[in-house]
Write an enzyme that holds these catalytic residues in place. Structure first.
Site, PDB file in Angstrom:
ATOM      1  N   SER A 127      -3.832 -24.845  27.084  1.00 38.57           N
ATOM      2  CA  SER A 127      -3.065 -24.555  28.293  1.00 38.57           C
ATOM      3  C   SER A 127      -1.580 -24.522  28.014  1.00 38.57           C
ATOM      4  O   SER A 127      -1.076 -25.235  27.141  1.00 38.57           O
ATOM      5  CB  SER A 127      -3.371 -25.662  29.298  1.00 38.57           C
ATOM      6  OG  SER A 127      -2.451 -25.651  30.355  1.00 38.57           O
ATOM      7  N   TYR A 152      -4.630 -35.455  31.682  1.00 36.58           N
ATOM      8  CA  TYR A 152      -5.273 -34.156  31.460  1.00 36.58           C
ATOM      9  C   TYR A 152      -4.498 -33.352  30.417  1.00 36.58           C
ATOM     10  O   TYR A 152      -5.048 -32.865  29.430  1.00 36.58           O
ATOM     11  CB  TYR A 152      -5.359 -33.362  32.778  1.00 36.58           C
ATOM     12  CG  TYR A 152      -5.574 -31.893  32.526  1.00 36.58           C
ATOM     13  CD1 TYR A 152      -6.829 -31.428  32.144  1.00 36.58           C
ATOM     14  CD2 TYR A 152      -4.513 -30.979  32.601  1.00 36.58           C
ATOM     15  CE1 TYR A 152      -7.023 -30.092  31.844  1.00 36.58           C
ATOM     16  CE2 TYR A 152      -4.706 -29.649  32.308  1.00 36.58           C
ATOM     17  CZ  TYR A 152      -5.957 -29.208  31.939  1.00 36.58           C
ATOM     18  OH  TYR A 152      -6.139 -27.889  31.628  1.00 36.58           O
ATOM     19  N   LYS A 156      -5.330 -32.006  26.247  1.00 40.12           N
ATOM     20  CA  LYS A 156      -5.187 -30.678  25.627  1.00 40.12           C
ATOM     21  C   LYS A 156      -4.373 -30.787  24.338  1.00 40.12           C
ATOM     22  O   LYS A 156      -4.708 -30.202  23.312  1.00 40.12           O
ATOM     23  CB  LYS A 156      -4.527 -29.685  26.600  1.00 40.12           C
ATOM     24  CG  LYS A 156      -5.401 -29.303  27.796  1.00 40.12           C
ATOM     25  CD  LYS A 156      -6.634 -28.517  27.380  1.00 40.12           C
ATOM     26  CE  LYS A 156      -7.585 -28.253  28.521  1.00 40.12           C
ATOM     27  NZ  LYS A 156      -8.925 -27.812  28.123  1.00 40.12           N
ATOM     28  N   ASN A 202      -5.142 -25.643  43.564  1.00 41.46           N
ATOM     29  CA  ASN A 202      -4.415 -24.504  42.987  1.00 41.46           C
ATOM     30  C   ASN A 202      -4.035 -23.487  44.065  1.00 41.46           C
ATOM     31  O   ASN A 202      -4.678 -23.398  45.108  1.00 41.46           O
ATOM     32  CB  ASN A 202      -5.248 -23.833  41.894  1.00 41.46           C
ATOM     33  CG  ASN A 202      -5.491 -24.771  40.722  1.00 41.46           C
ATOM     34  OD1 ASN A 202      -6.616 -25.154  40.461  1.00 41.46           O
ATOM     35  ND2 ASN A 202      -4.435 -25.167  40.045  1.00 41.46           N
TER      36      ASN A 202
HETATM   37  C1  WQD Z   1       1.033 -22.877  41.174  1.00 43.50           C
HETATM   38  C2  WQD Z   1       2.287 -22.887  42.019  1.00 43.50           C
HETATM   39  C3  WQD Z   1       2.756 -25.016  43.044  1.00 43.50           C
HETATM   40  C4  WQD Z   1      -0.694 -25.078  45.720  1.00 43.50           C
HETATM   41  C5  WQD Z   1      -1.987 -25.076  36.647  1.00 43.50           C
HETATM   42  C6  WQD Z   1      -3.223 -25.927  36.489  1.00 43.50           C
HETATM   43  C7  WQD Z   1      -2.978 -27.046  35.573  1.00 43.50           C
HETATM   44  C8  WQD Z   1      -2.379 -26.564  34.267  1.00 43.50           C
HETATM   45  C9  WQD Z   1      -1.195 -25.722  34.501  1.00 43.50           C
HETATM   46  C10 WQD Z   1      -4.305 -25.836  33.060  1.00 43.50           C
HETATM   47  C11 WQD Z   1       3.112 -24.162  41.838  1.00 43.50           C
HETATM   48  C12 WQD Z   1       2.464 -23.952  44.095  1.00 43.50           C
HETATM   49  C13 WQD Z   1       0.234 -24.707  44.770  1.00 43.50           C
HETATM   50  C14 WQD Z   1      -0.285 -25.133  47.098  1.00 43.50           C
HETATM   51  C15 WQD Z   1       1.899 -24.404  46.434  1.00 43.50           C
HETATM   52  N1  WQD Z   1      -3.225 -25.652  33.625  1.00 43.50           N
HETATM   53  N2  WQD Z   1       1.504 -24.378  45.123  1.00 43.50           N
HETATM   54  N3  WQD Z   1       0.987 -24.769  47.392  1.00 43.50           N
HETATM   55  O1  WQD Z   1       0.781 -26.161  38.919  1.00 43.50           O
HETATM   56  O2  WQD Z   1       0.891 -24.125  37.500  1.00 43.50           O
HETATM   57  O3  WQD Z   1      -1.001 -25.814  37.309  1.00 43.50           O
HETATM   58  O4  WQD Z   1      -1.533 -24.673  35.391  1.00 43.50           O
HETATM   59  O5  WQD Z   1      -4.511 -26.370  32.075  1.00 43.50           O
HETATM   60  O6  WQD Z   1      -4.178 -27.674  35.363  1.00 43.50           O
HETATM   61  O7  WQD Z   1      -3.623 -26.457  37.737  1.00 43.50           O
HETATM   62  O8  WQD Z   1      -0.893 -24.239  39.201  1.00 43.50           O
HETATM   63  O9  WQD Z   1      -2.026 -23.214  41.117  1.00 43.50           O
HETATM   64  O10 WQD Z   1      -1.542 -25.692  41.162  1.00 43.50           O
HETATM   65  O11 WQD Z   1       0.334 -24.094  41.370  1.00 43.50           O
HETATM   66  O12 WQD Z   1       3.037 -24.112  46.784  1.00 43.50           O
HETATM   67  O13 WQD Z   1      -1.070 -25.496  47.989  1.00 43.50           O
HETATM   68  O14 WQD Z   1       1.885 -22.887  43.406  1.00 43.50           O
HETATM   69  O15 WQD Z   1       3.785 -25.853  43.460  1.00 43.50           O
HETATM   70  O16 WQD Z   1       4.458 -23.796  41.920  1.00 43.50           O
HETATM   71  P1  WQD Z   1       0.066 -25.105  38.233  1.00 43.50           P
HETATM   72  P2  WQD Z   1      -1.123 -24.330  40.741  1.00 43.50           P
END
Ligand code: WQD
Length: 344
Positions: A127, A152, A156, A202
């Site tokens: 990741s 988590y 990785k 997510n």
């Molecule tokens: C994306 C953007 C939130 C939900 C993911 C994986 C994590 C790791 C990294 C895997 C962010 C915003 C989200 C909501 C929002 N990857 N958001 N309202 O944080 O990049 O993490 O990639 O290994 O495990 O989860 O992804 O989809 O959670 O968030 O505003 O209800 O959307 O703040 O900017 P993230 P995400």
């Protein structure tokens, strides 16, 4: 002869899309999954797309006896794509030992048995989280690995090191480590897709569930970041594009084309997209406004990160193809299919 590939976590979100692409490229696929975060019905979805039912065995990879029995029963496995892992960042903070046991012991068990059974290589699902908050964007594979911000993320990093150390010790296997950015969307047939349990953490599943009326309102976590519209920026990559990269990677590795025994590739589009931009794309493809409000920042969020995918583009000959609009539309179509089926 057709390559025989073990896909761990093959009923999960990225795993199932990869199983489809592997089968369509002529590989024979076997799946191990403990169904802790997925459903065996996914196998039927795969079969409806490809016409082929993959071998599926349900057990936990931390159970070494079951894994040994599996390798004894299914001889001649050429390679492994290892997806199976616990993946909720928040839960990992609450239950670190569960995460370390699941994610690390599973890999140790696989690595230990690979040379014994003549399995030549492993593609590992890593990741962009290993980069933490980047000093600059886009980010390439030589960027420093930052201190993990969750158990988590730490699993990785540790797993990447375990693979490198094992191969460095002279183990007769190869590996390709794939660092994903933010996978979204679903298969264009809407036969398989992402099925989060409970309230989605997510962004995209939360958006599509809000569009469907399952959730009242999307909370946008912060509009005071140092970005053009103030919301966070990510590199959203189509899950089928991502799956295709795995097929290229495993064929490269098993075909003896790897330049090093361990190769690392970023898998992203190279484009940064903000949360508010993504909301607007959803509104466009769904044809209706999305109920959302700006709330405070989410703890631990990275401000902005997007990939430099040049190495994957030039070395693997892989490039993300789908547009963001088509990808978000595929996620919306999948959400609608779940409604038609009465699942959600
Ligand atoms: C994306 C953007 C939130 C939900 C993911 C994986 C994590 C790791 C990294 C895997 C962010 C915003 C989200 C909501 C929002 N990857 N958001 N309202 O944080 O990049 O993490 O990639 O290994 O495990 O989860 O992804 O989809 O959670 O968030 O505003 O209800 O959307 O703040 O900017 P993230 P995400």
């Amino acid at each position: 002869m057709a390559k025989k590939i073990l896909v761990t976590g093959g009923t999960g979100y990225i795993g199932s899309h990869t199983v489809v692409e592997l089968q369509q490229s002529g590989c024979e696929v076997l799946i191990i999954d403990n169904l802790s975060n997925s459903n065996a019905e996914v196998i039927e979805g795969v079969k409806r797309i490809t016409g082929i039912r993959p071998v599926f065995e349900k057990f936990d990879l931390t159970d070494m006896d079951s894994l040994k029995a599996f390798f004894n029963k299914h001889e001649g496995i050429d390679g492994i794509i290892h997806f199976a892992a616990s993946k909720a960042v928040g839960e990992s903070v609450q239950k670190p030992l569960l995460y370390y046991r699941n994610n690390i012991v599973s890999l140790l068990n696989l690595l230990e048995l690979m040379p014994v059974h003549g399995v030549k290589g492993i593609v590992f699902s890593s990741s962009c989280t290993v980069y933490g908050e980047p000093d600059s964007n886009p980010i390439d594979e030589n960027a420093p690995i930052k201190l993990a911000t969750s158990p988590y993320g730490n699993t990785k990093q540790i797993n990447e090191e375990i693979i490198q150390d094992f191969i460095h010790s002279g183990a007769n296997i190869k590996s390709i480590i794939l660092r994903y950015f933010n996978p979204i969307g679903a298969h264009s047939s809407a036969e398989i897709g992402e099925l989060p349990l409970g309230v989605p953490q997510n962004l995209v599943p939360y958006v599509t569930q809000t569009g469907m009326g399952i959730r009242k309102q999307l909370s946008v976590f912060g509009d005071d970041y140092n970005t053009p519209d103030g919301s966070c920026i990510r590199d959203y990559i189509n899950v089928v594009d991502l799956a295709k990269a795995h097929v290229i990677a495993i064929k490269r590795m098993l075909g003896g084309k790897s330049k090093q025994n361990v190769e690392i590739f970023n898998l992203g589009t190279g484009n940064g997209v903000s949360v508010l931009e993504l909301v607007r794309v959803f509104e466009k493809v769904s044809g209706k406004p999305l109920n959302h409000k700006i709330v405070g920042r989410r703890e631990g969020d990275i401000e902005k990160i997007w990939a430099n995918p040049d190495r994957a583009n030039s070395v693997l000959g892989w490039k993300a193809q789908e547009t963001l609009e088509d990808t978000v539309a595929s996620a919306w179509k999948w959400q609608q299919r779940l409604r038609e089926k009465g699942i959600m």
